[in-house]
Design a protein around this motif. Sequence first.
Motif, PDB file in Angstrom:
ATOM      1  N   HIS A   9       0.130  18.865   2.867  1.00  0.00           N
ATOM      2  CA  HIS A   9       0.055  17.409   2.925  1.00  0.00           C
ATOM      3  C   HIS A   9      -1.363  17.007   2.540  1.00  0.00           C
ATOM      4  CE1 HIS A   9       0.160  13.297   4.447  1.00  0.00           C
ATOM      5  NE2 HIS A   9       1.481  13.418   4.605  1.00  0.00           N
ATOM      6  N   ASP A  64       7.283  13.923   3.531  1.00  0.00           N
ATOM      7  CA  ASP A  64       7.348  12.797   2.592  1.00  0.00           C
ATOM      8  C   ASP A  64       6.401  12.981   1.417  1.00  0.00           C
ATOM      9  OD1 ASP A  64       9.254  11.515   4.100  1.00  0.00           O
ATOM     10  OD2 ASP A  64       7.811  10.294   5.219  1.00  0.00           O
ATOM     11  N   TYR A  65       5.208  13.494   1.708  1.00  0.00           N
ATOM     12  CA  TYR A  65       4.208  13.652   0.670  1.00  0.00           C
ATOM     13  C   TYR A  65       3.619  15.049   0.724  1.00  0.00           C
ATOM     14  CZ  TYR A  65       4.437   8.562   1.019  1.00  0.00           C
ATOM     15  OH  TYR A  65       4.882   7.262   1.077  1.00  0.00           O
ATOM     16  N   ASN A 111       1.226  16.145  -7.382  1.00  0.00           N
ATOM     17  CA  ASN A 111       1.905  15.568  -6.223  1.00  0.00           C
ATOM     18  C   ASN A 111       3.301  16.155  -6.061  1.00  0.00           C
ATOM     19  OD1 ASN A 111      -0.244  13.813  -5.614  1.00  0.00           O
ATOM     20  ND2 ASN A 111       0.525  12.256  -7.022  1.00  0.00           N
ATOM     21  N   GLN A 140       6.925  15.663  -3.377  1.00  0.00           N
ATOM     22  CA  GLN A 140       7.542  14.751  -2.425  1.00  0.00           C
ATOM     23  C   GLN A 140       8.784  15.389  -1.812  1.00  0.00           C
ATOM     24  OE1 GLN A 140       8.370  11.259  -4.747  1.00  0.00           O
ATOM     25  NE2 GLN A 140       9.819  12.267  -6.096  1.00  0.00           N
TER      26      GLN A 140
END
Length: 317
Positions: free
Chosen positions: A179, A272-273, A286, A288
């Motif tokens: 994260h 979530d991230y 990134n 997800q």
Amino acid sequence: MAIRKLLLLLKPIDLYPFLETDGVSLTKNHQVLQYLESRCKVHRDAINFCQEILNKKPVEWKPISRNDLSHPIRDVDMVITVGGDGTLLHASHFVDDSVPVLGVNSDPTQAQEVEELSDQFDASRSTGHLCAATVENFEQVLDDILFGRVVPSKVSRISVKLNSEPLLSHALNDILISHPCPAAVSKFSFKIKNDDGHVSPKTVNCRSSGLRVCTAAGSTAAMLSAGGFVMPMLSPDLQFMVREPISPGSTLAQMHSSFKPDQTMDVKWFSDYGAIYIDGCQVNYNVQLGDTIEISSDAPVLNVFLSQGFTQIRSRY
């Protein structure tokens, strides 16, 4: 292969631009300023020295700052980096297995300086694990290469696929999947899969502060600091460690291990991230919720000239 055309990749000379604002020093510690000014001078002198040596050799070369490097390196026979391991790592993201790399440690750590200033601050300079040369032996190492007396070592790198799409950068040291907030929990699962399709007995579910995977070259870096083991420099295996697992229970033994070149680590991301950090924080992607990540050593090796003593010491582990 004859080496006639070289790229000289330089760590920026102005190493500490943040020390001054509008001509005013941002630090009041005279010893710190003196130390940093010394580092800049030593690095600048090393660049000048390397350029003088190259001018005496039957080669064509051009310098470039690592900050100006933005495209794959092609049409050269070798890259020489002048800086430390960070500069060589930066170069590795722009070369494939057709261009060998020689690292020159421009500013090695001085043990006496570190000891004398230990009560004031950390006076370590550049470690240069991956650098075969310093100004002390640069000409000799260069001659050995140009006359074919030494050959580069083939060092493994990490290949990463995000949702089955290969990422452009290959990691020479390590990757970290976590994260973006260090205080947040990273939720993911992983399993080890053989190339023949055989999968490890069970999926390992994790809640932790992330997952680190390293090469043999990277096993003396963050992985070792976290409690990992040093790998032989030319090993093609990858080592992984789940960082700070939360209540792992019976899966604790599976949180730190290694896998072979004919195996792949499949990761599913449930936070979530998240982000994939490649060789530090400069290169990142990134991720997800629901993304899949495939990690393997199926990447072009890096042909890098290493000091003979370093590879011999590493092979004892």
